[in-house]
Motif scaffolding. Structure first.
Motif, PDB file in Angstrom:
ATOM      1  N   GLY A   1       0.805  -1.216   0.000  1.00 34.09           N
ATOM      2  CA  GLY A   1       0.000   0.000   0.000  1.00 34.09           C
ATOM      3  C   GLY A   1       0.831   1.256   0.000  1.00 34.09           C
TER       4      GLY A   1
ATOM      5  N   SER B   1       0.678   4.053  -2.888  1.00 33.21           N
ATOM      6  CA  SER B   1       0.014   5.309  -2.508  1.00 33.21           C
ATOM      7  C   SER B   1       0.696   6.561  -3.047  1.00 33.21           C
ATOM      8  CB  SER B   1      -0.137   5.403  -0.990  1.00 33.21           C
ATOM      9  OG  SER B   1       1.130   5.468  -0.380  1.00 33.21           O
TER      10      SER B   1
ATOM     11  N   VAL C   1      -5.241   4.443  -2.374  1.00 31.33           N
ATOM     12  CA  VAL C   1      -5.219   3.112  -1.773  1.00 31.33           C
ATOM     13  C   VAL C   1      -6.310   3.013  -0.709  1.00 31.33           C
ATOM     14  CG1 VAL C   1      -3.842   1.468  -0.432  1.00 31.33           C
ATOM     15  CG2 VAL C   1      -2.762   2.820  -2.238  1.00 31.33           C
TER      16      VAL C   1
ATOM     17  N   TYR D   1      -8.558  -0.072   1.852  1.00 28.35           N
ATOM     18  CA  TYR D   1      -8.552  -1.415   2.427  1.00 28.35           C
ATOM     19  C   TYR D   1      -9.966  -1.753   2.882  1.00 28.35           C
ATOM     20  CZ  TYR D   1      -3.473  -0.922   2.738  1.00 28.35           C
ATOM     21  OH  TYR D   1      -2.147  -0.725   2.451  1.00 28.35           O
TER      22      TYR D   1
END
Length: 143
Positions: A28, A32, A37, A39
């Motif tokens: 990530g 980024s 990004v 989750y």
């Protein structure tokens, strides 16, 4: 260079981060710098200490019930809200109906397959395998 949304969907709610969360955080962090990004974890992972290790702000971390119907509804709404940029989904520990729920909402899916593939012993196993292959139709599978 086009900006993408990268959504990591992880069926992971362990009390410890193990090697998985640091690896996911590294992925990530690398992404980024050029991409958005996000989750998505099961509700059971909410409040785990390792959530703070992820390199994004709290508004980029989502939680939902991973029941296939509820996951589908959440992903459908999330796909609509992320529409401004193309989205690449990277799944972990997903398979069967849960992966199908994600598959129905997103076009670009990278499925990191952490489980073993069971042997094919009879016609029921062959049928399950054929259905699974349909489920992986628009996925890149990393095993």
């Amino acid at each position: 260079m086009q900006r993408y949304n990268i959504l990591y969907i992880c069926r992971y709610a362990a009390n410890y981060s193990g090697n998985f969360i640091p690896s996911l955080a590294k992925l990530g962090s690398a992404a980024s710098s050029r991409h958005n990004v996000y989750y998505l974890f099961p509700e059971d992972s909410r409040g785990k200490h390792w959530i703070r290790e992820l390199p994004v702000s709290e508004d980029h971390i989502f939680f939902c019930d991973f029941n296939p119907v509820k996951l589908f509804r959440f992903c459908r709404d999330l796909a609509k809200s992320l529409k401004q940029d193309p989205t690449v989904v990277h799944t972990h520990f997903m398979g069967g109906p849960s992966l199908l729920a994600v598959n129905l909402c997103f076009r670009r899916i990278m499925n990191h397959y952490h489980m073993f593939v069971p042997p094919v012993n009879g016609w029921k196993d062959r049928l399950r395998r054929m259905i699974a292959m349909l489920n992986y139709r628009n996925s890149v599978v990393i095993a």
